[in-house]
Scaffold this motif. Structure first.
Motif, PDB file in Angstrom:
ATOM      1  N   ASP A   1     -16.363 -29.332  15.174  1.00  0.00           N
ATOM      2  CA  ASP A   1     -16.401 -28.411  16.320  1.00  0.00           C
ATOM      3  C   ASP A   1     -17.834 -28.182  16.804  1.00  0.00           C
ATOM      4  OD1 ASP A   1     -13.546 -27.844  16.258  1.00  0.00           O
ATOM      5  OD2 ASP A   1     -13.966 -26.696  14.436  1.00  0.00           O
TER       6      ASP A   1
ATOM      7  N   THR B   1     -18.288 -26.885  20.534  1.00  0.00           N
ATOM      8  CA  THR B   1     -17.796 -25.549  20.877  1.00  0.00           C
ATOM      9  C   THR B   1     -18.447 -24.438  20.058  1.00  0.00           C
ATOM     10  OG1 THR B   1     -15.958 -25.834  19.322  1.00  0.00           O
ATOM     11  CG2 THR B   1     -15.567 -26.442  21.632  1.00  0.00           C
ATOM     12  N   LEU B   2     -18.702 -24.688  18.769  1.00  0.00           N
ATOM     13  CA  LEU B   2     -19.206 -23.625  17.905  1.00  0.00           C
ATOM     14  C   LEU B   2     -20.732 -23.593  17.795  1.00  0.00           C
ATOM     15  CD1 LEU B   2     -16.661 -23.689  14.919  1.00  0.00           C
ATOM     16  CD2 LEU B   2     -16.698 -22.199  16.926  1.00  0.00           C
ATOM     17  N   TYR B   3     -21.378 -24.773  17.916  1.00  0.00           N
ATOM     18  CA  TYR B   3     -22.827 -24.829  17.707  1.00  0.00           C
ATOM     19  C   TYR B   3     -23.609 -24.971  19.014  1.00  0.00           C
ATOM     20  CZ  TYR B   3     -21.588 -25.439  12.793  1.00  0.00           C
ATOM     21  OH  TYR B   3     -21.080 -25.259  11.523  1.00  0.00           O
TER      22      TYR B   3
END
Length: 381
Positions: A106, A109-111
């Motif tokens: 991910d 989207t997350l980092y």
């Protein structure tokens, strides 16, 4: 003759940290056995001069990296040896053979790392050299050549002998309350065996301490060339290997005929790779012991001990029992060495008398002369 090593060299935390920077993070250090990482994704880990290191096999190519994930500093590999991809168990960041981040779950989207940030995510890589079955790592960003630390003859001897090791290995670890330098001083002292090991090693091997007159005269003088190149030339002289003593009545065992003996002499073979690797064969090349000393604190040293026979001609069912018996015999000798080193360490204090050396201790005086200049020299190696 007075030793160049004063008590603080074995006790002082500042000196210990200077050693880590000026020796252990500069020279080539033994890091493990090649045969333990022979398959794809096989790895081994260790800590060198306080830095965690992983050696990983990528489809037959070995690489050495700092064993720390770039995300939250978790170790990438947690066991001493094993076989798994170079993936962090904390958040599953996966790394490739150049140390680059290959996959982040991910990640977009997350980092939300930019392309530039993503390209900059690369593990610190260390120089790695293979000598036969032995792996050496250098932590310095600009490592000097291995050949400046070890002579061609010594490298050839290490390569030849280590290629004779069998793949069945027994490993144990000791923690001793002694400074790491006491170990090399003990290993270079041919005179102690008859007093410390009368019922063990000295029963089968007769060491003959001798005075090297030219070395004695040389080491009485200050080191002439204290340049970086001069210190490296002296460093090369601190490692040596080969036959140490003839064994007149060597014990014979049935398993000796089942292994491919290294060498042809009934002799005690001995390799000292400065600063803290010792390899020996006390039975004429039928089996080997490898000792790797890791300084932990000024007065604590970890000793990792490997035991293996020479390469088997064919598998035999009691090979594990042979290694167990060999390890037990080694343990008796090592326990005697550790005991005397711990007693020496316990008697030291900052106002203790400086040691008085005998004329036969030329090898240790050679090391001391190099060490004292390196610790004082601003340029170092």
């Amino acid at each position: 003759m007075r030793s160049r090593m004063y008590p603080g060299c074995y006790l002082d935390e500042n000196i210990f940290q200077r050693e880590q920077r000026k020796i252990f993070r500069k020279v080539w250090m033994f890091a493990g056995l090649k045969m333990l990482v022979s398959e794809h994704n096989a790895f081994l880990t260790r800590k060198i001069a306080g830095i965690p290191v992983v050696i990983q096999n990528f489809h037959g190519e070995l690489r050495a990296f700092e064993n720390v994930c770039l995300h939250r500093s978790a170790p990438l590999q947690t066991g001493p040896v094993g076989r798994r991809p170079l993936v962090c168990a904390y958040h599953a960041w996966r790394y490739g053979e150049q140390g680059q981040v290959e996959h982040i779950p991910d990640g977009d989207t997350l980092y939300r790392f930019s392309s530039e940030e993503r390209c900059g995510l690369k593990l610190r890589q260390f120089a790695l050299r293979t000598v036969g079955n032995l792996l050496f790592v250098n932590l310095d960003p600009n490592p000097f050549p291995l050949e400046e630390q070890f002579s061609p003859e010594f490298i050839a001897s290490l390569e030849s002998s280590s290629e004779a090791y069998d793949s069945e290995v027994m490993v144990t670890t000791w923690h001793g309350k002694y400074n790491w330098k006491l170990a090399y001083e003990n290993l270079r002292d041919a005179n102690h065996a008859r007093f410390v090991h009368p019922g063990t090693l000295a029963k089968t091997v007769t060491f003959a301490p001798q005075v090297n007159e030219s070395l004695l005269a040389e080491t009485a003088k200050p080191l002439q060339d204290t340049s970086q190149q001069g210190l490296r030339q002296q460093l090369r002289r601190l490692s040596k290997g080969g036959m140490d003593a003839h064994i007149s009545r060597m014990q014979r065992f049935g398993w000796h005929d089942l292994v491919q003996r290294w060498g042809a002499e009934d002799a005690y073979y001995n390799w000292l790779a400065y600063p803290n690797l010792h390899i020996a064969s006390a039975n004429g090349g039928h089996s080997f012991i490898l000792e790797y000393h890791t300084p932990l604190t000024p007065d604590t040293t970890s000793m990792e001990v490997y035991r293996f026979s020479a390469r088997k001609k064919q598998a035999f069912t009691y090979s594990h029992a042979v290694l167990l018996a060999e390890m037990h015999a080694s343990k008796l000798v090592l326990a005697e060495d550790v005991d005397i080193m711990e007693k020496v360490q316990a008697s030291l204090h900052l106002d203790a008398p400086i040691a008085t050396q005998g004329a036969y201790e030329g090898d240790n005086r050679l090391v001391e002369r190099w060490y004292s200049h390196l610790m004082e020299d601003g340029n170092g190696l």
